[in-house]
Design an enzyme around this catalytic site. Structure first.
Site, PDB file in Angstrom:
ATOM      1  N   LYS A   9       0.812  -1.219   0.000  1.00  0.00           N
ATOM      2  CA  LYS A   9       0.000   0.000   0.000  1.00  0.00           C
ATOM      3  C   LYS A   9       0.841   1.262   0.000  1.00  0.00           C
ATOM      4  O   LYS A   9       1.830   1.367   0.701  1.00  0.00           O
ATOM      5  CB  LYS A   9      -0.894   0.011   1.237  1.00  0.00           C
ATOM      6  N   GLY A  54      10.308  -5.439   6.739  1.00  0.00           N
ATOM      7  CA  GLY A  54      10.174  -6.844   7.087  1.00  0.00           C
ATOM      8  C   GLY A  54      10.104  -7.755   5.879  1.00  0.00           C
ATOM      9  O   GLY A  54      10.852  -8.732   5.778  1.00  0.00           O
TER      10      GLY A  54
END
Ligand code: ADP
Ligand code: MG
Length: 395
Positions: free
Chosen positions: A199, A352
């Protein structure tokens, strides 16, 4: 540049040291550690501190117990793994504060290593409760922070405690400040950033800041479709954040004003569903089918982006180029990872999932800096002052 004192800059000899580490390791359903990278990453600072004839108290959070004792999130397995890696006993406490802990600490000998229980069993940790922080501080003479991944949170063990003790950085923290600080304040040019992931909404701050610094900004992953929509392209059923289309448009305008070479995928792997069994094809940006989903960057885009990586002196990458968790859609992300590995410029990867991708390809050791902090590295590059770094003593 941000310059903070490290364990090298302070006299540790004979002291009791309390050190915040990031032992938030992934566990399987049986509670076994599936990846001990974070424990191994802390070893250099741990060994350095112990060489100074100290007593060492380690503390970390593990998972999200939200202020309650969760048996499956106890630190005992972490303590066992650390003990194997260090080749010495690690005393694991059943709590992070209280009488039992005090007793164990007052019985410590030089060279002993104590690991406190999961800090987040107490809600006071995340609330940055001063009494809780003071109690932790009372156990030691010096505070060392080597947990960059939580430095963007003002918690008792990252921020509060530093008000009561001399506070310095460990080696992991030092490397993060050094590499990310250079990206923020003095990147070697040409500086390019590759930003992907799901996003655009989670990365607007960093995109805005990067536009002030970079020569080229290469967009990929799910967020490209909000941009491509803003540019008037048909994007089919791809991930679009409708309420962020205006923001995307503003970013395109800002890039233009700043003379930044803003690049979007010119071709895509599209799929009829996000699943290994999906039907896929490669299409150009102006030919996306109405009923398909963009799941990866295409081969032409990979070639263009590789060319940019090759000519850059500094490259920052955050966010996968596609749904790389599914092998069929991972090619673009893996190609970018490989290109990063063979780049001659300084390479930094943060986030991550991006770090997971680099590890999956097996090229982490060919990247100059793989950041241990997802959210923390993005906030750092946004130019925000991270509370866990701010409180450390200036060098
Ligand atoms: P990071 O953790 O590196 O900061 P993000 O969390 O922002 O990265 O994004 C990672 C996620 O983005 C992955 O789960 C990946 O599947 C998803 N993603 C990448 N490309 C797409 C796409 N085209 N459509 C939907 N999701 C995507
Ligand atoms: Mg992520």
């Amino acid at each position: 540049m941000i310059r903070k004192k490290t364990v090298r800059d302070i006299d540790l000899t004979g002291k009791t040291v309390i050190m915040r580490v990031d032992f938030n390791v992934p566990l399987d359903k049986e509670g076994n550690i599936t990846d001990d990278t974070r424990i191994r990453a802390a070893l250099p600072t741990i060994k350095y501190v112990l060489e100074k004839n100290t007593k060492l108290i380690l503390m970390s959070h593990l998972g999200r117990p939200k202020g309650q004792v969760k048996e499956e999130l106890r630190m005992a397995p972490v303590g066992r793994r650390l003990s194997e890696l260090l080749g010495k006993e690690v005393i694991v406490c059943k709590d992070s504060i209280g009488e039992e802990v005090k007793k164990i600490i007052s019985g410590m000998q030089t060279g002993d290593v104590v690991l406190l229980e999961n800090l987040r069993f107490h809600k006071e940790e995340e609330a940055n409760d001063p009494e809780f922080a003071k109690e932790l501080a009372s156990y030691a003479d010096v505070f060392v922070n080597d947990a960059f991944g939580t430095a963007h949170r003002a918690h008792a063990s990252t921020e509060g405690i530093a008000h009561y003790l001399p506070a310095v950085a460990g080696f992991l923290m030092e490397k993060e400040i050094d590499f990310l600080g250079r990206l923020l304040y003095q990147p070697a040019k040409p500086y390019i950033a590759i930003i992907g992931g799901a996003k655009v909404s989670t990365k607007i701050g960093v995109l805005e800041k990067l536009l002030e610094k970079v020569d080229s900004l290469l967009i990929g992953g799910g967020m490209s479709y909000t941009f491509l929509k803003a540019k008037g392209f048909e994007v089919g059923n791809s991930l679009v954040e409708t309420e962020k289309i205006n923001m995307a448009f503003e970013l395109i305008k800002k890039a233009d004003e700043k003379g930044v070479n803003l690049m979007f995928p010119v071709d895509h792997v599209v799929a009829d569903k996000v699943d290994e069994s999906a039907k896929t094809k490669v299409v150009e940006t102006n030919a996306m089918p109405k009923d398909m989903i963009g799941v990866d960057i295409g081969p032409k885009t990979v070639r263009q982006y590789k060319k940019e990586i090759k000519r850059a002196s500094t490259i920052f990458w955050n966010g996968p180029m596609g749904v790389f968790e599914i092998d069929k859609f991972a090619k673009g992300t893996f190609q970018i990872a490989k290109a990063m590995a063979s780049a001659k410029g300084t390479t930094v990867v943060g986030g991550g999932d991006s770090v997971a991708a680099v590890n999956k390809v097996g090229v982490a050791d060919k990247i100059d800096h793989v950041s241990t902090g997802g959210g923390a590295s993005l906030e750092f590059l946004e130019g925000k002052e991270l509370p866990g770094i701010k409180v450390l003593e200036d060098a």
